[in-house]
Scaffold this motif. Structure first.
Motif, PDB file in Angstrom:
ATOM      1  N   ALA B  88       0.815  -1.219   0.000  1.00 46.55           N
ATOM      2  CA  ALA B  88       0.000   0.000   0.000  1.00 46.55           C
ATOM      3  C   ALA B  88       0.847   1.267   0.000  1.00 46.55           C
ATOM      4  O   ALA B  88       0.319   2.370  -0.139  1.00 46.55           O
ATOM      5  CB  ALA B  88      -0.946   0.009   1.194  1.00 46.55           C
ATOM      6  N   MET B  89       2.154   1.122   0.190  1.00 44.65           N
ATOM      7  CA  MET B  89       3.064   2.261   0.061  1.00 44.65           C
ATOM      8  C   MET B  89       3.759   2.260  -1.298  1.00 44.65           C
ATOM      9  O   MET B  89       4.569   3.134  -1.586  1.00 44.65           O
ATOM     10  CB  MET B  89       4.139   2.225   1.154  1.00 44.65           C
ATOM     11  CG  MET B  89       3.630   2.208   2.578  1.00 44.65           C
ATOM     12  SD  MET B  89       2.638   3.658   3.011  1.00 44.65           S
ATOM     13  CE  MET B  89       3.882   4.945   2.961  1.00 44.65           C
ATOM     14  N   GLU B 156       6.686   7.189  -2.271  1.00 39.92           N
ATOM     15  CA  GLU B 156       5.743   6.484  -1.403  1.00 39.92           C
ATOM     16  C   GLU B 156       4.309   6.884  -1.737  1.00 39.92           C
ATOM     17  O   GLU B 156       4.017   8.069  -1.914  1.00 39.92           O
ATOM     18  CB  GLU B 156       5.988   6.843   0.075  1.00 39.92           C
ATOM     19  CG  GLU B 156       7.335   6.451   0.628  1.00 39.92           C
ATOM     20  CD  GLU B 156       8.367   7.565   0.494  1.00 39.92           C
ATOM     21  OE1 GLU B 156       8.172   8.444  -0.380  1.00 39.92           O
ATOM     22  OE2 GLU B 156       9.348   7.548   1.241  1.00 39.92           O
ATOM     23  N   LEU B 157       3.434   5.890  -1.774  1.00 37.09           N
ATOM     24  CA  LEU B 157       2.021   6.173  -2.027  1.00 37.09           C
ATOM     25  C   LEU B 157       1.317   6.370  -0.699  1.00 37.09           C
ATOM     26  O   LEU B 157       0.986   5.423   0.001  1.00 37.09           O
ATOM     27  CB  LEU B 157       1.410   5.033  -2.839  1.00 37.09           C
ATOM     28  CG  LEU B 157       2.061   4.890  -4.228  1.00 37.09           C
ATOM     29  CD1 LEU B 157       1.571   3.630  -4.927  1.00 37.09           C
ATOM     30  CD2 LEU B 157       1.791   6.117  -5.087  1.00 37.09           C
ATOM     31  N   ARG B 158       1.105   7.631  -0.352  1.00 34.10           N
ATOM     32  CA  ARG B 158       0.566   7.999   0.950  1.00 34.10           C
ATOM     33  C   ARG B 158      -0.952   8.102   0.918  1.00 34.10           C
ATOM     34  O   ARG B 158      -1.571   7.972  -0.129  1.00 34.10           O
ATOM     35  CB  ARG B 158       1.167   9.352   1.365  1.00 34.10           C
ATOM     36  CG  ARG B 158       2.676   9.371   1.345  1.00 34.10           C
ATOM     37  CD  ARG B 158       3.201  10.796   1.284  1.00 34.10           C
ATOM     38  NE  ARG B 158       2.720  11.570   2.406  1.00 34.10           N
ATOM     39  CZ  ARG B 158       3.508  12.250   3.252  1.00 34.10           C
ATOM     40  NH1 ARG B 158       4.807  12.243   3.061  1.00 34.10           N
ATOM     41  NH2 ARG B 158       2.996  12.940   4.244  1.00 34.10           N
ATOM     42  N   ARG B 159      -1.526   8.355   2.099  1.00 34.25           N
ATOM     43  CA  ARG B 159      -2.978   8.480   2.181  1.00 34.25           C
ATOM     44  C   ARG B 159      -3.449   9.897   1.901  1.00 34.25           C
ATOM     45  O   ARG B 159      -4.630  10.117   1.651  1.00 34.25           O
ATOM     46  CB  ARG B 159      -3.446   8.124   3.598  1.00 34.25           C
ATOM     47  CG  ARG B 159      -3.300   6.669   3.886  1.00 34.25           C
ATOM     48  CD  ARG B 159      -3.685   6.342   5.314  1.00 34.25           C
ATOM     49  NE  ARG B 159      -3.457   4.919   5.518  1.00 34.25           N
ATOM     50  CZ  ARG B 159      -3.411   4.328   6.702  1.00 34.25           C
ATOM     51  NH1 ARG B 159      -3.591   5.029   7.792  1.00 34.25           N
ATOM     52  NH2 ARG B 159      -3.199   3.033   6.786  1.00 34.25           N
ATOM     53  N   ASP B 160      -2.537  10.834   1.956  1.00 33.63           N
ATOM     54  CA  ASP B 160      -2.974  12.223   2.015  1.00 33.63           C
ATOM     55  C   ASP B 160      -2.784  12.993   0.712  1.00 33.63           C
ATOM     56  O   ASP B 160      -2.763  14.223   0.716  1.00 33.63           O
ATOM     57  CB  ASP B 160      -2.256  12.952   3.160  1.00 33.63           C
ATOM     58  CG  ASP B 160      -0.732  12.893   3.023  1.00 33.63           C
ATOM     59  OD1 ASP B 160      -0.247  12.350   1.996  1.00 33.63           O
ATOM     60  OD2 ASP B 160      -0.028  13.383   3.917  1.00 33.63           O
ATOM     61  N   LEU B 230      -3.163   6.107  -1.624  1.00 34.79           N
ATOM     62  CA  LEU B 230      -3.366   4.650  -1.601  1.00 34.79           C
ATOM     63  C   LEU B 230      -3.450   4.138  -0.170  1.00 34.79           C
ATOM     64  O   LEU B 230      -2.770   4.610   0.732  1.00 34.79           O
ATOM     65  CB  LEU B 230      -2.216   3.948  -2.333  1.00 34.79           C
ATOM     66  CG  LEU B 230      -2.446   2.490  -2.729  1.00 34.79           C
ATOM     67  CD1 LEU B 230      -3.540   2.381  -3.787  1.00 34.79           C
ATOM     68  CD2 LEU B 230      -1.161   1.841  -3.242  1.00 34.79           C
ATOM     69  N   ASN B 231      -4.297   3.131   0.006  1.00 34.50           N
ATOM     70  CA  ASN B 231      -4.522   2.461   1.278  1.00 34.50           C
ATOM     71  C   ASN B 231      -4.764   0.992   0.973  1.00 34.50           C
ATOM     72  O   ASN B 231      -5.239   0.664  -0.106  1.00 34.50           O
ATOM     73  CB  ASN B 231      -5.793   3.029   1.935  1.00 34.50           C
ATOM     74  CG  ASN B 231      -5.563   3.450   3.373  1.00 34.50           C
ATOM     75  OD1 ASN B 231      -4.499   3.226   3.918  1.00 34.50           O
ATOM     76  ND2 ASN B 231      -6.562   4.066   3.962  1.00 34.50           N
ATOM     77  N   ASP B 232      -4.459   0.104   1.908  1.00 30.17           N
ATOM     78  CA  ASP B 232      -4.900  -1.277   1.691  1.00 30.17           C
ATOM     79  C   ASP B 232      -6.187  -1.500   2.473  1.00 30.17           C
ATOM     80  O   ASP B 232      -6.434  -0.864   3.495  1.00 30.17           O
ATOM     81  CB  ASP B 232      -3.809  -2.284   2.065  1.00 30.17           C
ATOM     82  CG  ASP B 232      -3.581  -2.373   3.557  1.00 30.17           C
ATOM     83  OD1 ASP B 232      -3.607  -1.316   4.214  1.00 30.17           O
ATOM     84  OD2 ASP B 232      -3.360  -3.480   4.068  1.00 30.17           O
ATOM     85  N   GLU B 243     -10.417   6.878   5.919  1.00 28.86           N
ATOM     86  CA  GLU B 243      -9.021   7.238   6.186  1.00 28.86           C
ATOM     87  C   GLU B 243      -8.452   8.099   5.068  1.00 28.86           C
ATOM     88  O   GLU B 243      -7.785   9.114   5.313  1.00 28.86           O
ATOM     89  CB  GLU B 243      -8.160   5.987   6.364  1.00 28.86           C
ATOM     90  CG  GLU B 243      -8.272   5.386   7.751  1.00 28.86           C
ATOM     91  CD  GLU B 243      -7.349   4.203   7.932  1.00 28.86           C
ATOM     92  OE1 GLU B 243      -7.656   3.364   8.779  1.00 28.86           O
ATOM     93  OE2 GLU B 243      -6.329   4.107   7.221  1.00 28.86           O
TER      94      GLU B 243
END
Lengths: 364, 364
Positions: B88-89, B156-160, B230-232, B243
């Motif tokens: 997910a990152m 990095e594939l972050r959430r924000d 991105l998130n898992d 999230e």
């Protein structure tokens, strides 16, 4: 409470983003994984380096309970135990992940206090807490911590490098944590009823609750270039000595009267009529370092420790043979320096085998 | 059994030293800490990179029990959940540490099977198991796993990172693990009595027991350069969507009839008279990826996934506003592509708020 809100409550404002950035943290708590700059120079290590990884777990009723440890102590010690592992490799601790499995009986306040202890220890050793996990637990608290570290590539202080003829050393007294545990448990507990006793032996209680892992000593040993093997005393001196002996494939010969014994340990043992030797050999959780040094460099290393205001005790020697650990009893060797050397035969007849059994989670 | 002998029994000969060396391991199991070459190139990443760190814990009776999971499943899934975090990152998983807290009821054979599962998953994803901890547990099994990974620095594939107007996507169907859990639990258990049912819905059971984290999809998304967040899906689609929405500070609008639904999920739901939507929104442990992509690149990204034989589903959009998640019910939008676009107002009146509540360890 919502898990994210809870974790945020326990962790936010503990370490500033700027401080974490200086520790190489590019992305900390709050995403799927933390991200750390692989090229960070915060460890003070120039040139090629290796990353160290250690993990240690504390389980309620196995490693602690409400009487022996406060919530804050649990958090502090869970991280400190890992710091000791990094120290025992000669490294610098850097980044931690914390997994807490929380029983229903623990409210948010208790968990906050566990994190107080964790961050307290993190601050003491310059560690950035960058991630982890929080889950429920049916009954008992479980705290698992992972810690990274950094060390000059190839300079790791391993268990398997001791050579016959090396000197065996300790970087501090052993048995204090076990005596502290005895005082907190069988000794009556750290309660107002025995407050006097507890105050008098406060350093034993502290040794158990707030161990001080030996990062500075580990760095000195790494830099010295003469330390041939190293272990931290987490599971008891006898057990750790066996690990060195088996990993390095040789015999260790300890001398009882050279083992560093703290005054309060001797005093507390005398008070309750218990010989401290058991605590010293089998107590564990001392988090001092046990290692070997080339014989010709032992005195130089001792001086280096003295100059840095750190204790250093030569407690025995190594010799070739079937891997194992022996001890020369105090009554055999007498008091004095170079006792093994004074007896031409190394007190071979008086030696007794030191059993491995110490604090072993599978034998208790 | 002696702890060292036990750990050696469970771990020795599982991964050759040569293979571990290729994974950058300089010192693996058996010392105070593992040592990893910081300059390793085994991850296939050239140029500056960051280290990823994830930690995940599974607790008996909270996350699994004897009916829902075999010992081998427990080991496999404990590591797989961490692999999903690294995926997910957008990273490559590399090195794992494993802490197992073992209740008295578990003999060495059961622990060995847990390690079978761990090493099975490690082998599947090329992960070197380099350390950990084994302790006793008073009553329930606890498995905590830490996993490192590597990712191109800054990628990095972050959430924000989601922006208003992005498309929201899933890399696979959701709800299957929850349906599998239902089949194993309320559904009667995976026993000989309902073997036929279990065989027919074996993929649901497997989705729960042997999740397949989305490393390849994560790497494609990272390399694409157009994935904005991105998130898992570990805690349920609704919870993960919240999230992303909260981290990125925007609203997500899901369309029910675009949610990927597996045939066996629909069939099993129909068989027991239960709407699969609850499992899909709140089930969790699917370990597919939920993310956002720039609108102009959504079709290109879908093609890229098709070319690589991987599923890809656009399931909604993002828009500015108070962070939150809404869903357009299937009956409102009807069936068809670009349903949001077909209604000039984005079906604003028909939308309903999706509650965050999913699989949340603190609300259950």
């Amino acid at each position: 409470m919502d898990e994210f809100k809870a974790i945020s409550l326990w962790t936010s404002d503990r370490q500033s983003p700027e401080w974490q950035k200086k520790r190489g943290v590019r992305l900390g708590l709050g995403d799927d994984a933390a991200s750390i700059s692989a090229a960070n120079e915060v460890d003070g290590i120039s040139g090629p380096k290796n990353m160290l990884l250690a993990m240690d777990t504390m389980v309620e009723t196995i490693h602690f309970n409400d009487v022996t440890m406060t919530d804050e102590d649990v958090g502090y010690k869970a991280l400190a135990a890992n710091v000791s592992d990094i120290a025992a490799m000669g490294g610098v601790p850097l980044h931690a992940l914390v997994s807490v499995s929380v029983p229903p009986a623990y409210g948010p306040e208790r968990i906050a206090r566990i994190y107080d202890g964790l961050y307290n220890c993190a601050s003491r050793y310059g560690i950035a807490i960058v991630g982890g996990d929080t889950t429920a637990s049916p009954d008992k608290l479980v705290v698992a911590v992972t810690l990274t570290g950094s060390v000059e590539a190839g300079a790791e202080l391993r268990r398997d490098g001791a050579k016959p003829g090396d000197r065996l050393f300790l970087t501090g007294p052993v048995g204090m944590s076990a005596a502290g545990l005895h005082l907190l448990g069988d000794g009556g507990g750290y309660t107002s009823a025995n407050q006097l006793l507890s105050d008098e032996y406060r350093n034993l209680v502290l040794a158990h609750r707030r161990p001080a892992p030996s990062v500075t000593a580990g760095r000195l040993l790494m830099a010295s270039g003469v330390c041939t093997s190293l272990n931290d005393v987490s599971d008891g001196l006898a057990s750790e000595a066996w690990e060195l002996a088996e990993a390095s494939g040789l015999r260790l010969v300890l001398e009882e009267d050279r083992l560093p014994k703290s005054g309060s340990l001797a005093s507390y043992g005398g008070r309750i009529g218990y010989s401290p030797l058991d605590w010293m050999l089998y107590g564990g959780e001392d988090y001092v370092l046990l290692g070997t040094v080339q014989e010709a460099s032992a005195e130089k290393l001792a001086s280096l420790f003295r100059e840095n205001g750190l204790p250093f005790y030569v407690i025995g020697t190594t010799e070739s043979g079937e891997p194992g650990v022996e001890m020369i009893p105090a009554e055999a060797a007498g008091i004095g320096k170079d006792s093994v050397m004074r007896d031409g035969n190394g007190y071979r007849e008086q030696r007794r085998t030191l059993h491995k059994k110490g604090y072993n989670h599978f034998e208790r």
